[in-house]
Write an enzyme that holds these catalytic residues in place. Sequence first.
Site, PDB file in Angstrom:
ATOM      1  N   LYS A   1       0.839  -1.205   0.000  1.00 14.57           N
ATOM      2  CA  LYS A   1       0.000   0.000   0.000  1.00 14.57           C
ATOM      3  C   LYS A   1       0.871   1.251   0.000  1.00 14.57           C
ATOM      4  O   LYS A   1       1.730   1.431   0.858  1.00 14.57           O
ATOM      5  CB  LYS A   1      -0.904   0.014   1.229  1.00 14.57           C
ATOM      6  CG  LYS A   1      -1.745   1.301   1.353  1.00 14.57           C
ATOM      7  CD  LYS A   1      -2.378   1.410   2.714  1.00 14.57           C
ATOM      8  CE  LYS A   1      -3.026   2.766   2.949  1.00 14.57           C
ATOM      9  NZ  LYS A   1      -2.095   3.908   2.880  1.00 14.57           N
TER      10      LYS A   1
ATOM     11  N   LEU B   1      -4.593   0.285   7.166  1.00 12.74           N
ATOM     12  CA  LEU B   1      -3.405   1.117   7.334  1.00 12.74           C
ATOM     13  C   LEU B   1      -3.865   2.556   7.129  1.00 12.74           C
ATOM     14  O   LEU B   1      -4.639   2.837   6.217  1.00 12.74           O
ATOM     15  CB  LEU B   1      -2.318   0.767   6.302  1.00 12.74           C
ATOM     16  CG  LEU B   1      -1.489  -0.491   6.564  1.00 12.74           C
ATOM     17  CD1 LEU B   1      -0.469  -0.671   5.447  1.00 12.74           C
ATOM     18  CD2 LEU B   1      -0.780  -0.429   7.902  1.00 12.74           C
ATOM     19  N   ASP B   2      -3.391   3.459   7.975  1.00 13.19           N
ATOM     20  CA  ASP B   2      -3.786   4.853   7.867  1.00 13.19           C
ATOM     21  C   ASP B   2      -3.515   5.405   6.474  1.00 13.19           C
ATOM     22  O   ASP B   2      -2.646   4.912   5.746  1.00 13.19           O
ATOM     23  CB  ASP B   2      -3.021   5.706   8.890  1.00 13.19           C
ATOM     24  CG  ASP B   2      -3.321   5.291  10.322  1.00 13.19           C
ATOM     25  OD1 ASP B   2      -4.400   4.747  10.556  1.00 13.19           O
ATOM     26  OD2 ASP B   2      -2.456   5.512  11.180  1.00 13.19           O
ATOM     27  N   PHE B   3      -4.223   6.459   6.134  1.00 16.46           N
ATOM     28  CA  PHE B   3      -4.060   7.141   4.852  1.00 16.46           C
ATOM     29  C   PHE B   3      -2.588   7.454   4.570  1.00 16.46           C
ATOM     30  O   PHE B   3      -2.093   7.248   3.458  1.00 16.46           O
ATOM     31  CB  PHE B   3      -4.874   8.437   4.867  1.00 16.46           C
ATOM     32  CG  PHE B   3      -4.782   9.264   3.613  1.00 16.46           C
ATOM     33  CD1 PHE B   3      -5.480   8.899   2.466  1.00 16.46           C
ATOM     34  CD2 PHE B   3      -4.006  10.413   3.579  1.00 16.46           C
ATOM     35  CE1 PHE B   3      -5.404   9.661   1.307  1.00 16.46           C
ATOM     36  CE2 PHE B   3      -3.923  11.183   2.426  1.00 16.46           C
ATOM     37  CZ  PHE B   3      -4.622  10.800   1.282  1.00 16.46           C
TER      38      PHE B   3
ATOM     39  N   THR C   1       0.059   6.008   5.949  1.00 15.80           N
ATOM     40  CA  THR C   1       0.955   4.885   6.247  1.00 15.80           C
ATOM     41  C   THR C   1       1.046   3.957   5.042  1.00 15.80           C
ATOM     42  O   THR C   1       0.050   3.660   4.398  1.00 15.80           O
ATOM     43  CB  THR C   1       0.438   4.098   7.469  1.00 15.80           C
ATOM     44  OG1 THR C   1       0.362   4.974   8.590  1.00 15.80           O
ATOM     45  CG2 THR C   1       1.380   2.947   7.807  1.00 15.80           C
TER      46      THR C   1
END
Length: 239
Positions: A68, A101-103, A105
């Site tokens: 990602k 997963l955070d935006f 990260t």
Amino acid sequence: MERLQKIIAGAGITSRRKAEKLIEDGKVSVNGTIVKELGAKADVNSDEIVVDGMPLEKEEPVYYLLYKPSGVISSVKDEAGRKVVTDYLPTEKRIYPVGRLDFDTSGVLIMTNDGEFANMLMHPKYKVEKTYFAKVEGIPDKQKLQKLSRGIYLDGVKTAPAFVKLRKSENKKGTSIIELVIHEGRNRQVRRMLEEVGHPVLKLKRERYGILDLKGLNAGEYRELKPHEVKKLRELSVT
């Protein structure tokens, strides 16, 4: 014959726990008869199973590892039109990320349509380890690293013990790289842990999820998981 909640979870509709709630609420029928017993079984190949008004269609499970990129939403769609993780996988099957997963990260993200598999990996009691590398402001001292390893109180609840190591420090820039290995998955956990000890995150990447790493992939690339990897992840999730 399998338990209904297992069949529903395996079809990727929801987790097994939520499937049980759907059954108890009378939203599941088998061959036209509403079933409310959690012990009820069915044959996914011959029985007509309807969940919340929608016929259940058995899909072959698929498993992907996505690298990602930062700046991408860990979701199947975004109302604001931002890029989401499913945009990177060329498949018509309905798939979704295992956890989030955070935006901002980047890193390892598992994608699947196997709801039971996803639920097993995310359940904190199975303690599947996740390894993060964080670039932070400042250089934490030994006491702060020990505090992180012992656990930090977030919203009044202490995080589980973690492996923490200072990997690199840059005195001129006033930054450092910290490795953290955790098995929980609270909202923005790594960022909040580091903020609590006075070292805000500048950049965060998940390098490993269980046995999986990013070897051979660039940001935005993906690969299918190998059968032995899926098997090993299942084993990690029940031991």
